[in-house]
Design an enzyme around this catalytic site. Sequence first.
Site, PDB file in Angstrom:
ATOM      1  N   MET A   1      -5.807 -35.340  27.089  1.00  0.00           N
ATOM      2  CA  MET A   1      -5.144 -36.058  25.991  1.00  0.00           C
ATOM      3  C   MET A   1      -3.854 -36.716  26.488  1.00  0.00           C
ATOM      4  SD  MET A   1      -5.983 -34.069  22.503  1.00  0.00           S
ATOM      5  CE  MET A   1      -4.727 -32.816  22.621  1.00  0.00           C
TER       6      MET A   1
ATOM      7  N   HIS B   1       0.730 -33.281  33.177  1.00  0.00           N
ATOM      8  CA  HIS B   1       1.651 -32.405  33.911  1.00  0.00           C
ATOM      9  C   HIS B   1       0.878 -31.761  35.074  1.00  0.00           C
ATOM     10  CE1 HIS B   1      -0.472 -29.261  31.758  1.00  0.00           C
ATOM     11  NE2 HIS B   1      -0.086 -29.747  30.599  1.00  0.00           N
TER      12      HIS B   1
ATOM     13  N   HIS C   1      -2.708 -30.538  34.520  1.00  0.00           N
ATOM     14  CA  HIS C   1      -3.736 -31.590  34.557  1.00  0.00           C
ATOM     15  C   HIS C   1      -4.019 -32.030  35.999  1.00  0.00           C
ATOM     16  CE1 HIS C   1      -1.979 -32.438  30.405  1.00  0.00           C
ATOM     17  NE2 HIS C   1      -3.244 -32.231  30.142  1.00  0.00           N
TER      18      HIS C   1
ATOM     19  N   ARG D   1      -8.751 -23.221  32.363  1.00  0.00           N
ATOM     20  CA  ARG D   1      -8.881 -21.902  31.729  1.00  0.00           C
ATOM     21  C   ARG D   1      -7.747 -21.636  30.744  1.00  0.00           C
ATOM     22  NH1 ARG D   1     -12.516 -18.341  33.623  1.00  0.00           N
ATOM     23  NH2 ARG D   1     -11.305 -16.651  32.721  1.00  0.00           N
TER      24      ARG D   1
HETATM   25  P1  AMP Z   1      -5.189 -31.485  27.188  1.00  0.00           P
HETATM   26  O1  AMP Z   1      -4.621 -32.764  27.697  1.00  0.00           O
HETATM   27  O2  AMP Z   1      -4.166 -30.523  26.676  1.00  0.00           O
HETATM   28  O3  AMP Z   1      -6.353 -31.693  26.242  1.00  0.00           O
HETATM   29  O4  AMP Z   1      -5.810 -30.757  28.456  1.00  0.00           O
HETATM   30  C1  AMP Z   1      -6.766 -31.404  29.275  1.00  0.00           C
HETATM   31  C2  AMP Z   1      -7.350 -30.393  30.231  1.00  0.00           C
HETATM   32  O5  AMP Z   1      -6.296 -29.852  31.032  1.00  0.00           O
HETATM   33  C3  AMP Z   1      -8.030 -29.209  29.521  1.00  0.00           C
HETATM   34  O6  AMP Z   1      -9.211 -28.865  30.233  1.00  0.00           O
HETATM   35  C4  AMP Z   1      -6.978 -28.131  29.629  1.00  0.00           C
HETATM   36  O7  AMP Z   1      -7.517 -26.826  29.615  1.00  0.00           O
HETATM   37  C5  AMP Z   1      -6.343 -28.443  30.983  1.00  0.00           C
HETATM   38  N1  AMP Z   1      -5.008 -27.871  31.074  1.00  0.00           N
HETATM   39  C6  AMP Z   1      -3.969 -28.063  30.216  1.00  0.00           C
HETATM   40  N2  AMP Z   1      -2.900 -27.321  30.592  1.00  0.00           N
HETATM   41  C7  AMP Z   1      -3.274 -26.644  31.705  1.00  0.00           C
HETATM   42  C8  AMP Z   1      -2.627 -25.705  32.565  1.00  0.00           C
HETATM   43  N3  AMP Z   1      -1.376 -25.301  32.346  1.00  0.00           N
HETATM   44  N4  AMP Z   1      -3.315 -25.225  33.624  1.00  0.00           N
HETATM   45  C9  AMP Z   1      -4.600 -25.625  33.852  1.00  0.00           C
HETATM   46  N5  AMP Z   1      -5.270 -26.492  33.077  1.00  0.00           N
HETATM   47  C10 AMP Z   1      -4.624 -26.996  32.015  1.00  0.00           C
END
Ligand code: AMP
Length: 280
Positions: A30, A34, A37, A150
């Site tokens: 999304m 950071h 990602h 995870r």
């Molecule tokens: P999001 O942008 O929050 O939808 O996350 C995109 C992907 O990044 C998803 O598969 C999340 O699980 C992964 N993700 C987000 N934060 C972390 C983190 N701190 N460590 C590992 N993967 C992450």
Amino acid sequence: MRVVKTVAELREAVAAWRRCGERVAFVPTMGNLHAGHYSLLQRARAQCERVVASVFVNPTQFGPNEDFARYPRTPEQDRAGLLAAQCDLLFEPSVEQMYPYGTAAAVGVHVPVITRELDGAARPGHFDGVATVVLRLLNMVQPDVAVFGRKDLQQLMVVRRLVADLALPVQIDAAPTQREADGLAMSSRNQYLDPAQRETAPLLHRQLQSMRGAALDGGDLGRIESDAAAALATAGFKVDYIEFRRAEDLARVAASTRSDLVILAAARLGTTRLIDNIDV
Ligand code: AMP
């Protein structure tokens, strides 16, 4: 790095790679990227010749009182970071591109059982939105491998079930949670925290660690859960849940179980909702 906004351009680029026999890994996000990602990008890179990332803030996974409108959007910063992470193609669809008939009339997909509890109970409809957008994205990109974190463990389980039950031809790869130096799981939402809340926030991960210690010392799991919830409440958290579950499928466990456990938690500091989990 190519940046495309339409399914047609995406398909054309992926088809050209396929004609050369190249494999494609996909990282859906999304945005507001950071190091968490970027660790997914690195895993993608290690597995396939080509890496596709998507940035799409998916409206159907946000509840009516959630942070869809104010979710941080940093497209320029994300493009620069993805370029540096050697991403080959960034898919940046509009809501209209993802939902051509509108979100209210969209064909949806519901994953039962896993979505009823934990975050599913706290955020009704959230995982239907997640499953619906992930199915669309996988269908659009058609990757060999898709990488998920995870950090969002229940989401990972929902995606695995979606892929297995619908026989989608993609391998799901799970990446470990990336943390700040003080243990706080990295998240785009951490920036909502004010300085005092930011100082309190790592307590969530520390509670999970001490719960793991207490469980391995033979404590009653129900008692450990209620002690942890009380400690977090005292520190100013509003706890949605903090629970031991079976690692394989997040099923509830007997209070004496000691093997194959995970601990999952969600708690709010002010209006910011934090989630985390660890293996026991
Ligand atoms: P999001 O942008 O929050 O939808 O996350 C995109 C992907 O990044 C998803 O598969 C999340 O699980 C992964 N993700 C987000 N934060 C972390 C983190 N701190 N460590 C590992 N993967 C992450």
